[in-house]
Design a protein around this motif. Structure first.
Motif, short mmCIF file in Angstrom:
data_model
loop_
_atom_site.label_atom_id
_atom_site.label_comp_id
_atom_site.label_asym_id
_atom_site.label_seq_id
_atom_site.Cartn_x
_atom_site.Cartn_y
_atom_site.Cartn_z
N VAL A 247 44.56 -39.13 24.36
CA VAL A 247 45.22 -38.63 25.55
C VAL A 247 46.10 -39.50 25.99
N VAL A 248 47.43 -38.78 26.54
CA VAL A 248 48.31 -39.67 27.19
C VAL A 248 48.52 -38.99 28.39
N ALA A 249 48.96 -40.02 29.29
CA ALA A 249 49.19 -39.52 30.92
C ALA A 249 50.09 -40.41 31.31
N VAL A 250 51.23 -39.70 31.81
CA VAL A 250 52.30 -40.45 32.64
C VAL A 250 52.07 -40.48 34.11
N ALA A 251 51.92 -41.90 34.61
CA ALA A 251 51.88 -41.64 36.33
C ALA A 251 52.33 -42.86 36.72
N GLU A 252 52.15 -43.05 38.16
CA GLU A 252 52.85 -44.18 38.94
C GLU A 252 52.09 -45.42 38.52
N PRO A 253 52.93 -46.56 38.52
CA PRO A 253 52.32 -47.84 38.29
C PRO A 253 51.02 -48.19 39.12
N SER A 254 50.94 -47.62 40.31
CA SER A 254 49.61 -47.87 41.28
C SER A 254 48.58 -47.36 40.51
N VAL A 255 48.81 -46.03 39.73
CA VAL A 255 47.70 -45.31 39.26
C VAL A 255 47.07 -46.21 38.00
N VAL A 256 48.21 -46.62 37.21
CA VAL A 256 47.62 -47.25 36.21
C VAL A 256 47.01 -48.60 36.53
N ARG A 257 47.34 -49.16 37.39
CA ARG A 257 46.54 -50.37 38.14
C ARG A 257 45.23 -50.03 38.46
N ALA A 258 44.91 -48.98 39.16
CA ALA A 258 43.77 -48.45 39.70
C ALA A 258 42.84 -48.11 38.58
N ALA A 259 43.46 -47.55 37.60
CA ALA A 259 42.70 -47.02 36.23
C ALA A 259 41.95 -48.40 35.46
N LEU A 260 42.84 -49.33 35.29
CA LEU A 260 42.36 -50.64 34.70
C LEU A 260 41.49 -51.30 35.53
N VAL A 261 41.44 -51.22 36.88
CA VAL A 261 40.43 -51.92 37.76
C VAL A 261 39.11 -51.47 37.59
N TYR A 262 39.15 -49.81 37.34
CA TYR A 262 37.99 -49.10 37.34
C TYR A 262 37.34 -49.23 35.92
N ALA A 263 38.26 -49.12 35.02
CA ALA A 263 37.83 -49.26 33.80
C ALA A 263 36.95 -50.65 33.28
N LEU A 264 37.65 -51.89 33.87
CA LEU A 264 37.07 -53.11 33.49
C LEU A 264 36.10 -53.46 34.67
N ARG A 265 35.94 -52.61 35.37
CA ARG A 265 34.65 -52.82 36.57
C ARG A 265 35.16 -54.06 37.37
N ALA A 266 36.22 -54.40 37.67
CA ALA A 266 36.70 -55.45 38.39
C ALA A 266 36.56 -55.18 39.71
N ALA A 267 36.55 -56.47 40.56
CA ALA A 267 36.45 -56.26 41.88
C ALA A 267 37.87 -55.53 42.41
N PRO A 268 37.48 -54.75 43.59
CA PRO A 268 38.78 -54.06 44.20
C PRO A 268 39.96 -54.81 44.28
N ALA A 269 39.77 -56.24 44.73
CA ALA A 269 41.00 -57.01 45.04
C ALA A 269 41.75 -57.53 43.64
N THR A 270 41.22 -57.17 42.53
CA THR A 270 41.81 -57.40 41.41
C THR A 270 43.23 -56.56 41.18
N TYR A 271 42.89 -55.46 41.92
CA TYR A 271 44.14 -54.35 42.05
C TYR A 271 45.58 -55.25 42.36
N TRP A 272 45.28 -56.34 43.27
CA TRP A 272 46.76 -56.96 43.66
C TRP A 272 47.10 -57.89 42.66
N SER A 273 46.44 -58.15 41.70
CA SER A 273 46.71 -59.05 40.67
C SER A 273 47.09 -58.49 39.47
N VAL A 274 47.55 -57.20 39.42
CA VAL A 274 47.83 -56.34 38.15
C VAL A 274 49.24 -55.91 38.36
N ASP A 275 50.21 -56.59 37.52
CA ASP A 275 51.51 -56.14 37.53
C ASP A 275 52.05 -54.97 36.58
N VAL A 276 52.31 -53.90 36.94
CA VAL A 276 52.59 -52.56 36.16
C VAL A 276 54.17 -52.56 36.00
#
Length: 216
Positions: A162-191
């Motif tokens: 699968v390939v999906a083009v999306a806003e950087p914020s969406v990519v950040r959210a996907a990473l946080v969810y996939a890695l089961r990280a705390a929601p605050a991790t979202y602010w530490s991901v630079d896409v």
């Protein structure tokens, strides 16, 4: 800190060649961050502007590396103008996915962070501190991450690319969810625009996949 996102079932495991226990392979989802529609300092919440001149130029420069992703069996994009334009320019002929839309920022939509901080500093502080809060009247960060995670988890269960083009914020959210990280991790991901990240696994059981360079 306990994560407040839904807890998926345990990952299916298999024995790797080195004897380590690793997650079984399945779906391969590559997320491509849309090209920019403004300078990073001028980024606006829930932005729906088309690609700017610099964005188009960067797509042309990145095309040789990104074009091969168009061979994916399933090709998607977020419904934003710049995500659609990026996917089309790369030849993906992507299908727009409403679920991949940016976070709903309510009355802050169209404003920059600096503008909002000047108008509502206390509200911005609350928003940054609590993933459940939505002082802008839109979507809480926690709900946004869960929505993107639900999109991941509802991809076809069979092995596929699968390939999906999306806003950087969406990519950040996907990473946080996939890695089961705390929601605050979202602010530490630079896409950055046109960067890519690949998630491999199955619904509810994702892991980050980093490519090694081809050896000659």
């Amino acid at each position: 800190m306990t994560r407040d996102l839904p807890v998926p079932p345990p990952r299916p495991l298999t024995r790797g060649p080195t004897g380590l226990t690793i997650a079984a392979m399945g779906l391969r989802v590559t997320l491509v961050a849309a090209a920019r529609s403004s300078s990073l300092l001028a980024e606006r919440f829930d932005d729906d502007r088309p690609l700017d001149e610099a964005g188009w130029y960067e797509v042309q420069q990145a095309a040789p590396a990104l074009l091969p992703l168009g061979a994916a069996e399933l090709r998607y994009c977020a419904p934003t103008p710049r995500s659609r334009a990026t996917g089309t320019a790369l030849g993906y002929a992507p299908l727009a996915q409403p679920a991949l839309r940016d976070c709903d920022m309510g009355r802050w939509r169209g404003l920059t962070l600096a503008e909002v901080a000047a108008l509502e500093p206390a509200a911005v502080d609350a928003w940054l501190a609590d993933a459940r809060s939505a002082p802008h009247g839109g979507e809480p960060l926690l709900a946004f991450i869960s929505r993107i995670g639900n999109w991941l988890d509802t991809r076809p269960a069979d092995d596929a690319t699968v390939v999906a083009v999306a806003e950087p914020s969406v990519v950040r959210a996907a990473l946080v969810y996939a890695l089961r990280a705390a929601p605050a991790t979202y602010w530490s991901v630079d896409v950055r625009p046109l960067s890519t990240v690949t998630l491999v696994g199955r619904p509810g059981a994702w892991h980050l996949h980093l490519e090694a360079p081809a050896l000659r």
